[in-house]
Design a protein around this motif. Structure first.
Motif, PDB file in Angstrom:
ATOM      1  N   LEU A  57      -0.024 -30.027 -12.460  1.00 27.18           N
ATOM      2  CA  LEU A  57       0.660 -30.775 -11.399  1.00 27.18           C
ATOM      3  C   LEU A  57      -0.010 -30.371 -10.091  1.00 27.18           C
ATOM      4  CD1 LEU A  57       2.979 -32.678 -10.681  1.00 27.18           C
ATOM      5  CD2 LEU A  57       4.527 -30.706 -10.665  1.00 27.18           C
ATOM      6  N   ASP A  58      -0.779 -31.297  -9.533  1.00 28.43           N
ATOM      7  CA  ASP A  58      -1.670 -30.982  -8.412  1.00 28.43           C
ATOM      8  C   ASP A  58      -1.053 -31.476  -7.103  1.00 28.43           C
ATOM      9  OD1 ASP A  58      -3.808 -30.399  -6.812  1.00 28.43           O
ATOM     10  OD2 ASP A  58      -5.179 -31.863  -7.712  1.00 28.43           O
ATOM     11  N   HIS A  59      -0.454 -30.550  -6.347  1.00 29.69           N
ATOM     12  CA  HIS A  59       0.230 -30.903  -5.097  1.00 29.69           C
ATOM     13  C   HIS A  59      -0.779 -31.031  -3.956  1.00 29.69           C
ATOM     14  CE1 HIS A  59       3.412 -28.983  -7.498  1.00 29.69           C
ATOM     15  NE2 HIS A  59       4.258 -29.730  -6.816  1.00 29.69           N
ATOM     16  N   GLN A 109       2.827 -40.963  -5.255  1.00 33.78           N
ATOM     17  CA  GLN A 109       2.942 -40.814  -3.806  1.00 33.78           C
ATOM     18  C   GLN A 109       4.253 -40.115  -3.504  1.00 33.78           C
ATOM     19  OE1 GLN A 109       2.476 -44.328  -1.354  1.00 33.78           O
ATOM     20  NE2 GLN A 109       2.287 -43.051   0.453  1.00 33.78           N
ATOM     21  N   ALA A 110       4.161 -38.898  -3.009  1.00 36.79           N
ATOM     22  CA  ALA A 110       5.370 -38.134  -2.699  1.00 36.79           C
ATOM     23  C   ALA A 110       5.015 -37.037  -1.715  1.00 36.79           C
ATOM     24  CB  ALA A 110       5.941 -37.506  -3.973  1.00 36.79           C
ATOM     25  N   ASP A 111       6.048 -36.603  -1.026  1.00 40.49           N
ATOM     26  CA  ASP A 111       5.898 -35.441  -0.167  1.00 40.49           C
ATOM     27  C   ASP A 111       6.051 -34.219  -1.056  1.00 40.49           C
ATOM     28  OD1 ASP A 111       6.515 -33.266   1.661  1.00 40.49           O
ATOM     29  OD2 ASP A 111       6.648 -34.841   3.176  1.00 40.49           O
ATOM     30  N   MET A 112       5.094 -33.304  -0.992  1.00 39.39           N
ATOM     31  CA  MET A 112       5.149 -32.167  -1.922  1.00 39.39           C
ATOM     32  C   MET A 112       6.382 -31.288  -1.701  1.00 39.39           C
ATOM     33  SD  MET A 112       2.010 -29.807  -0.622  1.00 39.39           S
ATOM     34  CE  MET A 112       1.647 -29.656   1.121  1.00 39.39           C
ATOM     35  N   ARG A 113       7.040 -31.454  -0.545  1.00 40.33           N
ATOM     36  CA  ARG A 113       8.270 -30.682  -0.308  1.00 40.33           C
ATOM     37  C   ARG A 113       9.445 -31.244  -1.093  1.00 40.33           C
ATOM     38  NH1 ARG A 113       7.207 -31.324   6.051  1.00 40.33           N
ATOM     39  NH2 ARG A 113       6.579 -33.309   5.164  1.00 40.33           N
ATOM     40  N   ASP A 114       9.293 -32.463  -1.611  1.00 42.71           N
ATOM     41  CA  ASP A 114      10.386 -33.111  -2.343  1.00 42.71           C
ATOM     42  C   ASP A 114      10.263 -32.801  -3.844  1.00 42.71           C
ATOM     43  OD1 ASP A 114      12.428 -34.720  -3.257  1.00 42.71           O
ATOM     44  OD2 ASP A 114      11.291 -36.591  -3.023  1.00 42.71           O
TER      45      ASP A 114
END
Ligand SMILES: C[S@@+](CC[C@H](N)C(=O)[O-])C[C@H]1O[C@@H](n2cnc3c(N)ncnc32)[C@H](O)[C@@H]1O
Length: 249
Positions: A57-59, A109-114
């Protein structure tokens, strides 16, 4: 900016202008970017080959370049599964055509903080099995976040990973206060304040506290199990990508 530093063509004048200023503050930055990317390739290969990891899982995966995570992992094991996560629409647009090459690879597509949203995403539930060790990659991304955001994100990911999973973390650090301040100010300006901070080695040690750090430990990632791949050394110690790999008990 990172794409330009890596010699890519997916960048804009504003990126290149900011990079010119960056190179004046920290002249080793091009070598740093190339060496960081080489570390990413090595660490994925080591985790797939020596530790049998089959899901990544590559943030903050960044724009596609040579030897992306799924290519390295699937070269070791064709059944390896990779989910790329990034919040930059340009990364997503390029990633959908150049990264998602088979049904074992996805880009979200996501914010890695989420973390909650990421782990509930259909591509993540499809490709990342919760009962199997995962490598969660945070390569050259935690400096993009504010101080108070990094540890909660790391803890949230750790909570969701199976025992024996790996956290790969490195970020920009400098021993020089002036480099830390000048680069942080430049990046804050270039991103409209949407950036974190150049930090110190101890900050990165803190992120990985409580995990078993695998050999060769935490360091300038250029020196993390270097192989015979030719990559330019940094000749000045203005700043480095610093970190390594921790394994969940
Ligand atoms: C320096 S690049 C690193 C790329 C890749 N991990 C590597 O090491 O080659 C940083 C990436 O993190 C992404 N990023 C920054 N903040 C983010 C966030 N809050 N959520 C998701 N991605 C983010 C950027 O869009 C960019 O693609």
């Amino acid at each position: 900016m990172y794409d330009w530093l890596l010699g890519g063509i997916d960048n804009y004048k504003a990126d290149r202008d900011a990079c010119q200023i960056l190179l004046e503050i920290a002249p080793s930055t091009k070598a740093l970017a190339v060496n960081n990317r080489a570390f990413l390739r090595r660490v994925v290969k080591v985790l797939a080959q020596e530790y049998g990891i089959r899901q990544f899982l590559d943030h903050g995966s960044g724009l596609p370049t040579r030897d992306n995570v799924h290519e390295v992992a699937q070269r070791v094991a064709t059944d390896a599964r990779v989910v790329y996560v990034d919040n930059d629409p340009i990364v997503l647009a390029h990633g959908r055509t150049r990264l998602v090459e088979n049904d074992r690879t996805a880009i979200v597509q996501a914010d890695m903080r989420d973390t909650d949203g990421i782990f509930r995403h259909s591509d993540v539930t499809r490709l990342i099995r919760r009962d199997e060790p995962t490598a969660a990659l945070f390569v050259s991304v935690t400096h993009c976040l504010k101080d108070h955001e990094v540890q909660p994100m790391i803890d949230a990911v750790k909570e969701r990973l199976a025992p024996g999973s790996f956290m790969v973390i490195c970020q920009l650090v400098s021993e020089h206060e002036k480099v830390r301040e000048d680069v942080t100010a430049l990046m804050a300006d270039a991103t409209g304040g949407n950036w974190g901070r150049v930090r110190e080695e101890d900050d990165v040690r803190g992120y990985l506290r409580g995990l078993d750090i695998i050999e060769p430990g935490l360091r300038d990632v250029t020196d993390w199990r270097p192989d015979r791949e030719v990559h330019p050394r940094q000749h000045v110690d203005d700043w480095v990508e610093w970190g390594g790999v921790g394994r969940l008990p």
